[in-house]
Enzyme design. Structure first.
Site, mmCIF file in Angstrom:
data_model
loop_
_atom_site.group_PDB
_atom_site.id
_atom_site.type_symbol
_atom_site.label_atom_id
_atom_site.label_comp_id
_atom_site.label_asym_id
_atom_site.label_seq_id
_atom_site.Cartn_x
_atom_site.Cartn_y
_atom_site.Cartn_z
ATOM 1 N N ASP A 10 0.874 -1.177 0.000
ATOM 2 C CA ASP A 10 0.000 0.000 0.000
ATOM 3 C C ASP A 10 0.907 1.221 0.000
ATOM 4 O O ASP A 10 2.133 1.111 0.176
ATOM 5 C CB ASP A 10 -0.877 -0.021 1.268
ATOM 6 N N SER A 11 0.282 2.388 -0.134
ATOM 7 C CA SER A 11 1.046 3.637 -0.073
ATOM 8 C C SER A 11 1.525 3.934 1.344
ATOM 9 O O SER A 11 2.344 4.822 1.549
ATOM 10 C CB SER A 11 0.152 4.785 -0.536
ATOM 11 N N TYR A 42 -0.891 8.191 -2.181
ATOM 12 C CA TYR A 42 -0.958 8.086 -3.632
ATOM 13 C C TYR A 42 -2.157 8.857 -4.208
ATOM 14 O O TYR A 42 -2.124 9.261 -5.370
ATOM 15 C CB TYR A 42 -1.118 6.617 -4.057
ATOM 16 N N CYS A 73 -4.247 -1.568 -1.929
ATOM 17 C CA CYS A 73 -4.437 -0.126 -2.079
ATOM 18 C C CYS A 73 -5.354 0.079 -3.283
ATOM 19 O O CYS A 73 -5.068 -0.422 -4.382
ATOM 20 C CB CYS A 73 -3.077 0.533 -2.331
ATOM 21 N N SER A 75 -6.025 2.915 -4.806
ATOM 22 C CA SER A 75 -5.453 3.846 -5.783
ATOM 23 C C SER A 75 -4.502 3.091 -6.715
ATOM 24 O O SER A 75 -4.535 3.269 -7.935
ATOM 25 C CB SER A 75 -4.703 4.974 -5.074
ATOM 26 N N GLU A 152 -4.046 8.783 8.828
ATOM 27 C CA GLU A 152 -2.578 8.734 9.011
ATOM 28 C C GLU A 152 -2.157 9.526 10.262
ATOM 29 O O GLU A 152 -1.146 9.225 10.870
ATOM 30 C CB GLU A 152 -1.864 9.279 7.769
ATOM 31 N N CYS A 184 -11.213 2.618 -0.144
ATOM 32 C CA CYS A 184 -9.855 3.005 0.225
ATOM 33 C C CYS A 184 -9.491 2.141 1.427
ATOM 34 O O CYS A 184 -10.300 2.010 2.366
ATOM 35 C CB CYS A 184 -9.817 4.485 0.602
ATOM 36 N N HIS A 186 -7.692 2.640 3.814
ATOM 37 C CA HIS A 186 -7.601 3.374 5.083
ATOM 38 C C HIS A 186 -8.980 3.437 5.791
ATOM 39 O O HIS A 186 -9.033 3.623 7.000
ATOM 40 C CB HIS A 186 -7.142 4.814 4.858
#
Ligand code: DGL
Length: 272
Positions: A10-11, A42, A73, A75, A152, A184, A186
């Site tokens: 993932d990013s 990303y 991820c 994205s 984050e 997403c 997250h």
């Protein structure tokens, strides 16, 4: 039977939600996780750039000897799943199709909302994946650029994030969606806030569980399940700040994140 680990990336830390679901569903599998926290998020980046990152990281993981790669991820899946699949010698799964399938199976009124990063929503990957399964479904998408930052920073509850989620979801409420895809990786970390704002009549589809099911099916059908009495191993790698990766990793995955290795990214390639 295949003792090799599963590779995931993932990013940043979002993909740990997918890793957690895979660990619960397949507790005997070893996993190598890479978080590209030097270059994440990303979501605001150009699709071609995200695709290049995905190709680099997948090549790096394949080089480590993983038996299957999960692009954890949305994205990166939206930007480059097909290219990564073409370039790799091992099976590669993304997170969009499993989420789309879950939504199509869950909706009653065939009105599906999708939230995600700007890159994911602009790619129209969910629209295409949902319509490949139900061409008559109505899909209403909304990019939510600020939500990854909240996660984050560890701000996963409270009035500020609730207000932000309300702003993003209000147009979807008017479209009477009964199912909402958390597009997403997250977002499973803020499911409670999203559920509270969306209301109990809206089913939330989180790709983590859908992907875990898909990973299991792939390993079972290929005969790739790990069959060892030794405990599985978990390896964590990142491209940026190790301290941040450990702190957030522990918060979101658990004590398994003891050590994170820094991987030096070289243009067009990666090496540890
Ligand atoms: N976790 C990533 C995803 O699923 C997004 C975070 C980012 O913008 O990098 O799209």
């Amino acid at each position: 039977m295949n003792e090799a680990p599963i590779g995931m990336f993932d990013s940043g830390i979002g993909g740990l939600t997918v890793m957690k679901a895979v660990m619960r569903r397949l507790p005997n599998e070893s996993i190598c996780y890479f978080g590209d926290n030097a270059r994440g998020p990303y979501g605001p980046r150009d699709i071609k750039e995200i695709r290049r990152f995905a190709l680099e990281i997948a090549a790096f993981l394949e080089n480590l000897g993983v038996k299957l790669i999960v692009i954890a991820c949305n994205s990166a899946t939206s930007a480059g799943l097909l290219e990564v699949q073409r370039s790799c010698g091992v099976p590669v799964l993304g997170v969009v199709e499993p989420g789309a399938r879950g939504a199509v199976q869950a909706t009653h009124n065939r009105r599906i909302g999708v939230i995600g990063t700007v890159a994911t929503i602009h790619s129209r990957a969910y629209l295409k994946a949902i319509h490949a399964l139900d061409a008559g479904a109505k899909v209403h998408s909304r990019a939510c650029p600020s939500l990854v930052g909240f996660v984050e920073r560890g701000e996963v509850e409270g009035p500020r994030i609730e207000e932000e989620v309300s702003l993003y979801l209000s147009p979807l409420g008017k479209r009477e969606v009964d199912t909402l895809v958390l597009g997403c990786t997250h977002y499973p970390l803020i499911t409670e806030v999203i559920g509270k704002v969306a209301g109990e009549d809206v089913s939330l589809i989180s790709s983590d569980w859908e992907v875990a099911r898909e990973v299991e099916e792939n390993l079972v059908r290929r005969g790739y399940l790990r069959d060892s009495t030794r405990p599985p191993s978990y390896r964590f790698m990142c491209s940026g700040d190790i301290g941040q990766a450990i702190a957030l990793g522990r918060m979101f995955l658990g004590p398994e994140v003891e050590k994170v290795e820094k991987v030096e990214l070289i243009e067009g390639w990666t090496r540890s």
